[in-house]
Design a protein around this motif. Structure first.
Motif, PDB file in Angstrom:
ATOM      1  N   GLN A  78       0.821  -1.210   0.000  1.00 33.15           N
ATOM      2  CA  GLN A  78       0.000   0.000   0.000  1.00 33.15           C
ATOM      3  C   GLN A  78       0.856   1.262   0.000  1.00 33.15           C
ATOM      4  OE1 GLN A  78      -2.146  -0.577   3.672  1.00 33.15           O
ATOM      5  NE2 GLN A  78      -0.699   0.672   4.844  1.00 33.15           N
ATOM      6  N   ASP A  79       2.151   1.123   0.333  1.00 37.50           N
ATOM      7  CA  ASP A  79       3.066   2.269   0.316  1.00 37.50           C
ATOM      8  C   ASP A  79       3.897   2.334  -0.956  1.00 37.50           C
ATOM      9  OD1 ASP A  79       2.250   3.067   2.865  1.00 37.50           O
ATOM     10  OD2 ASP A  79       3.722   1.775   3.855  1.00 37.50           O
ATOM     11  N   VAL A  80       3.695   1.399  -1.885  1.00 32.36           N
ATOM     12  CA  VAL A  80       4.442   1.372  -3.149  1.00 32.36           C
ATOM     13  C   VAL A  80       3.580   1.997  -4.245  1.00 32.36           C
ATOM     14  CG1 VAL A  80       5.564  -0.095  -4.869  1.00 32.36           C
ATOM     15  CG2 VAL A  80       5.650  -0.721  -2.441  1.00 32.36           C
ATOM     16  N   PHE A  81       4.134   2.973  -4.965  1.00 27.09           N
ATOM     17  CA  PHE A  81       3.350   3.614  -6.018  1.00 27.09           C
ATOM     18  C   PHE A  81       3.892   3.357  -7.416  1.00 27.09           C
ATOM     19  CE2 PHE A  81       6.448   6.769  -4.604  1.00 27.09           C
ATOM     20  CZ  PHE A  81       6.964   7.266  -5.797  1.00 27.09           C
ATOM     21  N   LEU A 140      -0.329  -4.031  -7.739  1.00 28.45           N
ATOM     22  CA  LEU A 140      -0.566  -2.606  -7.519  1.00 28.45           C
ATOM     23  C   LEU A 140      -1.832  -2.137  -8.229  1.00 28.45           C
ATOM     24  CD1 LEU A 140       3.049  -1.098  -7.781  1.00 28.45           C
ATOM     25  CD2 LEU A 140       1.756  -1.679  -5.726  1.00 28.45           C
ATOM     26  N   LYS A 141      -2.143  -2.722  -9.380  1.00 33.60           N
ATOM     27  CA  LYS A 141      -3.361  -2.356 -10.107  1.00 33.60           C
ATOM     28  C   LYS A 141      -4.620  -2.726  -9.344  1.00 33.60           C
ATOM     29  CE  LYS A 141      -1.590  -2.535 -14.864  1.00 33.60           C
ATOM     30  NZ  LYS A 141      -1.671  -3.244 -16.176  1.00 33.60           N
ATOM     31  N   GLU A 142      -4.512  -3.701  -8.452  1.00 37.38           N
ATOM     32  CA  GLU A 142      -5.683  -4.150  -7.699  1.00 37.38           C
ATOM     33  C   GLU A 142      -6.108  -3.152  -6.619  1.00 37.38           C
ATOM     34  OE1 GLU A 142      -4.871  -7.991  -6.149  1.00 37.38           O
ATOM     35  OE2 GLU A 142      -4.699  -8.952  -8.125  1.00 37.38           O
ATOM     36  N   ILE A 143      -5.269  -2.160  -6.330  1.00 32.19           N
ATOM     37  CA  ILE A 143      -5.641  -1.136  -5.341  1.00 32.19           C
ATOM     38  C   ILE A 143      -6.555  -0.137  -6.037  1.00 32.19           C
ATOM     39  CG2 ILE A 143      -4.800   0.554  -3.673  1.00 32.19           C
ATOM     40  CD1 ILE A 143      -2.149  -0.925  -3.631  1.00 32.19           C
ATOM     41  N   SER A 144      -7.853  -0.302  -5.863  1.00 37.36           N
ATOM     42  CA  SER A 144      -8.855   0.387  -6.690  1.00 37.36           C
ATOM     43  C   SER A 144      -8.935   1.880  -6.451  1.00 37.36           C
ATOM     44  CB  SER A 144     -10.233  -0.240  -6.443  1.00 37.36           C
ATOM     45  OG  SER A 144     -10.598  -0.127  -5.081  1.00 37.36           O
ATOM     46  N   SER A 145      -8.505   2.352  -5.285  1.00 37.23           N
ATOM     47  CA  SER A 145      -8.637   3.786  -4.990  1.00 37.23           C
ATOM     48  C   SER A 145      -7.603   4.639  -5.708  1.00 37.23           C
ATOM     49  CB  SER A 145      -8.520   4.015  -3.477  1.00 37.23           C
ATOM     50  OG  SER A 145      -7.246   3.589  -3.003  1.00 37.23           O
ATOM     51  N   ARG A 146      -6.639   4.007  -6.364  1.00 38.10           N
ATOM     52  CA  ARG A 146      -5.576   4.780  -7.007  1.00 38.10           C
ATOM     53  C   ARG A 146      -6.013   5.290  -8.381  1.00 38.10           C
ATOM     54  NH1 ARG A 146       0.110   1.792  -5.355  1.00 38.10           N
ATOM     55  NH2 ARG A 146      -0.235   1.942  -3.095  1.00 38.10           N
ATOM     56  N   PRO A 147      -5.718   6.555  -8.678  1.00 35.71           N
ATOM     57  CA  PRO A 147      -6.159   7.125  -9.959  1.00 35.71           C
ATOM     58  C   PRO A 147      -5.265   6.716 -11.112  1.00 35.71           C
ATOM     59  CG  PRO A 147      -4.925   8.762  -8.717  1.00 35.71           C
ATOM     60  CD  PRO A 147      -5.024   7.538  -7.825  1.00 35.71           C
ATOM     61  N   ARG A 148      -5.858   6.666 -12.299  1.00 34.67           N
ATOM     62  CA  ARG A 148      -5.114   6.398 -13.524  1.00 34.67           C
ATOM     63  C   ARG A 148      -5.171   7.583 -14.496  1.00 34.67           C
ATOM     64  NH1 ARG A 148      -2.539   3.605 -11.021  1.00 34.67           N
ATOM     65  NH2 ARG A 148      -2.879   1.411 -10.561  1.00 34.67           N
ATOM     66  N   LEU A 174       6.184  12.640 -10.223  1.00 34.55           N
ATOM     67  CA  LEU A 174       5.579  11.561  -9.441  1.00 34.55           C
ATOM     68  C   LEU A 174       4.393  10.950 -10.171  1.00 34.55           C
ATOM     69  CD1 LEU A 174       5.745  13.071  -5.851  1.00 34.55           C
ATOM     70  CD2 LEU A 174       7.061  11.151  -6.731  1.00 34.55           C
ATOM     71  N   PHE A 175       3.569  11.791 -10.801  1.00 36.60           N
ATOM     72  CA  PHE A 175       2.446  11.276 -11.589  1.00 36.60           C
ATOM     73  C   PHE A 175       2.953  10.399 -12.737  1.00 36.60           C
ATOM     74  CE2 PHE A 175      -0.873  14.828 -10.590  1.00 36.60           C
ATOM     75  CZ  PHE A 175      -0.949  14.350  -9.288  1.00 36.60           C
ATOM     76  N   LYS A 176       4.008  10.847 -13.411  1.00 31.81           N
ATOM     77  CA  LYS A 176       4.566  10.075 -14.528  1.00 31.81           C
ATOM     78  C   LYS A 176       5.119   8.738 -14.048  1.00 31.81           C
ATOM     79  CE  LYS A 176       7.902  10.334 -18.324  1.00 31.81           C
ATOM     80  NZ  LYS A 176       8.940  11.163 -18.998  1.00 31.81           N
ATOM     81  N   MET A 177       5.832   8.750 -12.943  1.00 32.97           N
ATOM     82  CA  MET A 177       6.411   7.526 -12.412  1.00 32.97           C
ATOM     83  C   MET A 177       5.331   6.517 -12.033  1.00 32.97           C
ATOM     84  SD  MET A 177       9.151   7.248  -9.295  1.00 32.97           S
ATOM     85  CE  MET A 177      10.096   8.577 -10.040  1.00 32.97           C
ATOM     86  N   ALA A 178       4.188   7.033 -11.523  1.00 36.62           N
ATOM     87  CA  ALA A 178       3.091   6.162 -11.104  1.00 36.62           C
ATOM     88  C   ALA A 178       2.145   5.824 -12.255  1.00 36.62           C
ATOM     89  CB  ALA A 178       2.311   6.828  -9.972  1.00 36.62           C
ATOM     90  N   LEU A 271       1.870  12.433  -3.216  1.00 36.48           N
ATOM     91  CA  LEU A 271       1.943  11.031  -2.804  1.00 36.48           C
ATOM     92  C   LEU A 271       0.607  10.537  -2.249  1.00 36.48           C
ATOM     93  CD1 LEU A 271       5.512  10.882  -1.220  1.00 36.48           C
ATOM     94  CD2 LEU A 271       4.737   9.751  -3.309  1.00 36.48           C
ATOM     95  N   HIS A 272      -0.113  11.390  -1.527  1.00 39.23           N
ATOM     96  CA  HIS A 272      -1.459  11.010  -1.087  1.00 39.23           C
ATOM     97  C   HIS A 272      -2.344  10.684  -2.288  1.00 39.23           C
ATOM     98  CE1 HIS A 272      -1.429  11.398   3.225  1.00 39.23           C
ATOM     99  NE2 HIS A 272      -0.953  12.621   3.198  1.00 39.23           N
ATOM    100  N   ILE A 273      -2.171  11.450  -3.376  1.00 41.19           N
ATOM    101  CA  ILE A 273      -2.996  11.245  -4.571  1.00 41.19           C
ATOM    102  C   ILE A 273      -2.631   9.928  -5.256  1.00 41.19           C
ATOM    103  CG2 ILE A 273      -3.533  12.128  -6.882  1.00 41.19           C
ATOM    104  CD1 ILE A 273      -3.132  14.976  -5.705  1.00 41.19           C
ATOM    105  N   VAL A 274      -1.346   9.725  -5.559  1.00 47.45           N
ATOM    106  CA  VAL A 274      -0.963   8.526  -6.319  1.00 47.45           C
ATOM    107  C   VAL A 274      -1.180   7.249  -5.509  1.00 47.45           C
ATOM    108  CG1 VAL A 274       0.685   9.795  -7.744  1.00 47.45           C
ATOM    109  CG2 VAL A 274       1.486   8.679  -5.650  1.00 47.45           C
ATOM    110  N   LEU A 275      -1.112   7.347  -4.173  1.00 49.68           N
ATOM    111  CA  LEU A 275      -1.350   6.174  -3.332  1.00 49.68           C
ATOM    112  C   LEU A 275      -2.827   5.939  -3.067  1.00 49.68           C
ATOM    113  CD1 LEU A 275       1.558   6.646  -0.768  1.00 49.68           C
ATOM    114  CD2 LEU A 275       1.385   4.849  -2.490  1.00 49.68           C
ATOM    115  N   GLY A 276      -3.680   6.891  -3.482  1.00 49.28           N
ATOM    116  CA  GLY A 276      -5.119   6.705  -3.341  1.00 49.28           C
ATOM    117  C   GLY A 276      -5.626   6.816  -1.915  1.00 49.28           C
ATOM    118  N   HIS A 277      -5.000   7.678  -1.106  1.00 42.21           N
ATOM    119  CA  HIS A 277      -5.471   7.903   0.262  1.00 42.21           C
ATOM    120  C   HIS A 277      -6.695   8.814   0.227  1.00 42.21           C
ATOM    121  CE1 HIS A 277      -1.098   7.183   1.841  1.00 42.21           C
ATOM    122  NE2 HIS A 277      -1.692   6.073   1.431  1.00 42.21           N
TER     123      HIS A 277
END
Length: 501
Positions: A78-81, A140-148, A174-178, A271-277
Motif C-alpha cells: 500500500q506504500d508502493v506507487f 498494484l493495479k488491484e488497489i482500486s482507490s488509485r487514480p489512472r 511523481l504522476f509520470k512515475m506512477a 503522494l497522497h494522490i498517487v497512493l489513493g489515500h
C-alpha cells in the motif's frame, strides 16, 4: 538489527518459533513469489504476498555450526506507487541495456510529511526480474482507490505565482512515475475552473486535482458539488460528487490542504494522490433568501469579513503586506456587528448579539499560522461544524484572543468567547448598518455607524474568498459531502508565526 547465535541442536526449535511468529503476522496470506535478490551487497531471501514484501539476509552457517538469524525487513504494498526494471545503460542511451533487477518506488513517513523512497532488488536474471516486475504491477493495479487519469487545474496567479513551477518540478514527475495520465487546464480568470467543470466529461477521469491556494480549492469544491447536483437532476439537495479532489498547495495559507495533509508540501500532497489515500470531508451550504450562494468549508462574519474586504481593496500590495495592513487597520477601527444568531444542534437557540466575530467551520482549518486550527474541536467528517462567537469586548482583550490561536491552546478561555457544536446556523443582521471602506478612509469617527443605502451588503470571508451578502444567511452542514485525497490529521506543521499583532 539484532543478531542471535545458536548451536545446531537449538536451531530447529528457534525456527519453529519463528514460523509461528510469521503465521501470526501473516495469518491468511500465501506467498505469491519467493526469490533471491541482493539488497546492497548482501543476498536476501525475498517473499512477496498480496499485501507486503519481506526480505531476510541469507547468512551461511559458520564452521562451528552456529547460525545467525536476523529480523526481516518489511514493505507494505500500500506504500508502493511504482515499480521499474533496473538496467545498465550506456551514456546517452534511453532504452535497452542489461537487466540489473527491480526498483520499488514507495513513500515513507517523516512526521506529517510523506517522502519518496526506493527499494532496490538486484538480480541479473532477465526472466526472474520480469516475473517479479509483472507480478508487482498486477498487485498494484488491484488497489482500486488509485487514480489512472486525472483532470488537473493550475492557478498560475496563486500566491507568488509559483503554481506552474510547483506542479512541473514536484508533482508531474511523481504522476509520470506512477503511470498517472493527466489533462491540464491552466486557469485564466476567477470562475474559469467552474465553467470548465460544468462542461467537461467527468466520467473519463478518476479524480480532479487543484494546484493553487484556498480560493482555487473553494472554487473547485463548489464546482464538483454543483456538477453532481446537475448530473443527478437534484437542484434542491446537495449531491456527493463521484470524483475525489486532490489539493496541491500553492497558496499563502492553504487551510484545506493543511487540514488533510498536515503540511504545506506538494510532494506529500502528490503522494497522497498517487497512493489513493481518500478522506471523506464535511461541507457547508450557504443560502440567502432561498438562493444558494456557494458551498464551502468555513466562513467568518464581522472581523474576519471586514479585514478580508480591506485586503481585497489593496490588491496592488504584496500579499503578506496586504494581509498585515488589513488586520491592523481593522483592529484600529474595531467595531461589532449587531445581529440575530440562531443555531441548531439538539435544540434551536436564538440570541441577539453585538459581535466582533462569528466563525462557522466544518473542518479544523489547520495552517502553519494556527497549527491546532481555527476550530480544533471539530474534525473532517463528524457531520457538524464549530460555531465560534466573540461578543463585544475591548480591543486589547480581542487581540489577546487572536494571539492565542498561534499558541497551543486557550483561545476560547475568555468570558466573551463562546463555542458550540452545530448542524445549522442562521445569521440575520439587525439593521441597515453596513460596512464601507471609503467612508472610514475619509476619517469618520470610529463610533459613528455607517448608514448605507438599501441593498447594502455585509462582507463575508468564505474559504478565504470575499462574498458580500445583504440579507440573512442560512448555513447547513452536509456530512461527508466531498472526498479529498489525504487523511485526518490532528495538528499542522508550524513554520510561521504571526508578528503583526
Amino acid at each position: 538489527m539484532t543478531c542471535f547465535l545458536f548451536t545446531k541442536n537449538r536451531v530447529s526449535v528457534f525456527l519453529k518459533k519463528e514460523v509461528q511468529k510469521l503465521r501470526i503476522l501473516f495469518p491468511l496470506e500465501c506467498v505469491v513469489l519467493r526469490g533471491i535478490f541482493k539488497l546492497g551487497k548482501k543476498s536476501h531471501d525475498v517473499l512477496l504476498t498480496r499485501t507486503r514484501l519481506t526480505w531476510t539476509p541469507i547468512i551461511p552457517e559458520t564452521p562451528t555450526g552456529e547460525v545467525c538469524m536476523l529480523q526481516p525487513g518489511v514493505l507494505l504494498l500500500q506504500d508502493v506507487f511504482a515499480v521499474k526494471v533496473k538496467r545498465r545503460r550506456a551514456v546517452g542511451h534511453q532504452s535497452g541495456g542489461a537487466v540489473l533487477g527491480v526498483a520499488l518506488f514507495c513513500c515513507r513517513r517523516r512526521g506529517r510529511r510523506l517522502e519518496e523512497d526506493t527499494l532496490h532488488l538486484h538480480n541479473a536474471s532477465a526472466e526472474h526480474t520480469h516475473t517479479w516486475y509483472n507480478t508487482l504491477k498486477e498487485l498494484l493495479k488491484e488497489i482500486s482507490s488509485r487514480p489512472r487519469y486525472l483532470k488537473v487545474f493550475i492557478n498560475p496567479s496563486s500566491h507568488r505565482k509559483e503554481a506552474v513551477h510547483i506542479y512541473r518540478e514536484h508533482v508531474a514527475p511523481l504522476f509520470k512515475m506512477a503511470d498517472v495520465r493527466t489533462n491540464i487546464t491552466v486557469t485564466e480568470r476567477k470562475g474559469h475552473a467552474l465553467s470548465v467543470m460544468k462542461e467537461c466529461r467527468l466520467d473519463e477521469y478518476d479524480g480532479v486535482v487543484c494546484v493553487g491556494g484556498d480560493g482555487s480549492v473553494a472554487e473547485l469544491c463548489h464546482a464538483l458539488v454543483l456538477r453532481a447536483q446537475l448530473d443527478a437532476d437534484s437542484p434542491e439537495q446537495p449531491v456527493k460528487p463521484v470524483l475525489p479532489l486532490g489539493i496541491i498547495p500553492a497558496g499563502s495559507t492553504d487551510v484545506v490542504s493543511c487540514s488533510v495533509h498536515g503540511v504545506r508540501d506538494p510532494v506529500t500532497a502528490a503522494l497522497h494522490i498517487v497512493l489513493g489515500h481518500l478522506q471523506q470531508v464535511d461541507m457547508c451550504s450557504f443560502v440567502s433568501r432561498g438562493q444558494l450562494v456557494r458551498f464551502g468549508f468555513s466562513a467568518m462574519f464581522g472581523f474576519g469579513g471586514q479585514s478580508l474586504a480591506r485586503a481585497e481593496r489593496k490588491r496592488w500590495m504584496p500579499s503578506s503586506r496586504r494581509r498585515d495592513y488589513a488586520l491592523v487597520k481593522t483592529l484600529a477601527k474595531l467595531r461589532p456587528e449587531d445581529c440575530q444568531l440562531s443555531f441548531l444542534p439538539t435544540k434551536k437557540l436564538t440570541k441577539n448579539l453585538l459581535e466582533h466575530r462569528i466563525s462557522i467551520m466544518s473542518i479544523p482549518c489547520l495552517s502553519p499560522h494556527v497549527p491546532q486550527g481555527l476550530a480544533p474541536n471539530t474534525s473532517l467528517a463528524n457531520g457538524s461544524a464549530e460555531l465560534i462567537t466573540v461578543r463585544n469586548t475591548s480591543r486589547s482583550e480581542f487581540i489577546k484572543h487572536l494571539k492565542r490561536y498561534s499558541s497551543s491552546s486557550g483561545q476560547f478561555s475568555f468570558s466573551f468567547v463562546e463555542t458550540h457544536t452545530v448542524s445549522a446556523v442562521k445569521i440575520r443582521p439587525r439593521s441597515l448598518i453596513g460596512w464601507s471602506e471609503d467612508s472610514e478612509e475619509e476619517g469618520d469617527s470610529k463610533t459613528t455607524p455607517i448608514i448605507q443605502s438599501e441593498g447594502a451588503a455585509f462582507p463575508w470571508n468564505i474559504d478565504g474568498e470575499l462574498v458580500e451578502i445583504a440579507n440573512e444567511v442560512l448555513i447547513r452542514v452536509h456530512s461527508q459531502l466531498i472526498t479529498l485525497y489525504g487523511e485526518e490529521v490532528q495538528e499542522a506543521e508550524s513554520t510561521v508565526s504571526c508578528s503583526c499583532i
